[in-house]
Design an enzyme around this catalytic site. Structure first.
Site: not given
Ligand code: NDP
Length: 278
Positions: A72, A93, A108, A136
């Site tokens: 993206k 996207n 999004d 993201g």
């Molecule tokens: P990113 O990898 O950019 O961000 C992931 C986030 O999750 C960060 O804030 C990260 O924290 C946090 N995280 C990951 N693992 C853990 C953990 N074990 N404990 C606490 N926090 C955690 O991913 P995206 O933002 O792109 O996507 C996140 C989710 O959103 C995806 O898994 C997807 O399922 C969902 N999504 C849904 C969409 C929809 O249309 N419904 C569209 C896009 C995404 P840290 O910064 O500390 O690593």
């Protein structure tokens, strides 16, 4: 009705890696058929090296598509003309050809706005919002909340530096935005909590907001989706809290993308019917 592919059929595709899990081909092809359009929507797995040429080639051939993880950000840098949502979130996207230019949007943002309004029954203007996560999709959610003039957004993320960076990058005179460690939320009340972390993809994941955090919420929107809803959303529904998982946002971001490509209203009922049963 069966799609007949001919020399005039328009190619749309979701580009990413992986893409085999994507639900977009299911509901976008259902939408194309319901609207009686001449198109086909595929899922194409591609590397970062191949991505820019593939995206621009499909668009320049008169097609379009979506972009998913991990491309993206690369897509935002590849388009000729991005919407303000692309510029502010640094993510694209959805792409298509317009005026001879490869154009991009981040639907999004629109998908999140529509899903949140559907859950709350109104705009989040003035609302106190807890945003869990700072990646993201959190960036898209925050941009939408600023556009909708939420009253206050508190961003809680495991890596607090990333939440602080998001606060600094996206500001608005109408909304107060601050970053807090997830352990420092006890006693707070929010009109709505949003899970923008990846927690909930697996049933064994910890909840993004556990009862021990001592936070009360009026509604819960999970951006993650999983078969049978995520554990957090199942828990909130059992408590009687208005709650929805990420399938609604997925549906609405797809509807917004469909409208960019085809310039006709998305047949939302046909798209919803093509999603997995709840
Ligand atoms: P990113 O990898 O950019 O961000 C992931 C986030 O999750 C960060 O804030 C990260 O924290 C946090 N995280 C990951 N693992 C853990 C953990 N074990 N404990 C606490 N926090 C955690 O991913 P995206 O933002 O792109 O996507 C996140 C989710 O959103 C995806 O898994 C997807 O399922 C969902 N999504 C849904 C969409 C929809 O249309 N419904 C569209 C896009 C995404 P840290 O910064 O500390 O690593």
């Amino acid at each position: 009705m069966t799609t007949i592919i001919t020399s005039t059929t328009r190619l749309l595709a979701v580009l990413g890696d992986p893409v085999s899990h994507s639900l977009s081909p299911h509901f976008q092809n259902a939408a194309i058929q319901a609207a009686g359009l001449d198109g086909v929507y595929l899922a194409i797995r591609c590397t970062a090296t191949d991505f820019p040429g593939l995206m621009r080639g499909i668009a320049n051939a008169g097609g379009g598509g979506n972009v998913t993880i991990p491309h993206k950000g690369l897509a935002a840098n590849t388009v000729d003309r991005g919407t303000e949502a692309v510029v502010r979130t640094g993510a694209c996207n959805t792409f298509w050809l317009e005026d001879g230019l490869v154009c991009g949007d981040n639907t999004d943002v629109d998908g999140f706005s529509r899903a949140l309004r559907a859950l709350l029954g109104e705009s989040p203007a003035g609302a106190r919002v807890l945003l869990l996560g700072a990646g993201g999709v959190a960036s898209a959610a925050l941009y939408s909340l600023l556009m909708e003039r939420a009253g206050e957004v508190v961003i809680a993320n495991r890596s607090i530096g990333r939440a602080e960076e998001l606060c600094a990058r996206m500001t608005s005179p109408h909304t107060s935005v601050r970053a807090v460690p997830p352990t420092e939320l006890s006693g707070e009340h929010f009109d709505v909590a949003i899970n923008a972390t990846s927690l909930g993809l697996r049933d064994s994941d910890p909840l993004p907001l556990s009862p021990e955090a001592g936070v009360s919420i009026g509604a819960a929107l999970d951006l993650v989706y999983a078969p049978g809803r995520t554990p957090w959303i199942r828990q909130q529904i059992a408590r009687g809290t208005p709650a929805a998982d990420g399938l609604e946002m997925l549906l609405y971001q797809g509807a917004a993308a469909f409208e960019r490509w085809w310039q006709v209203p998305a047949p939302i009922d046909a798209m919803r019917a093509a999603l997995p049963p709840r």
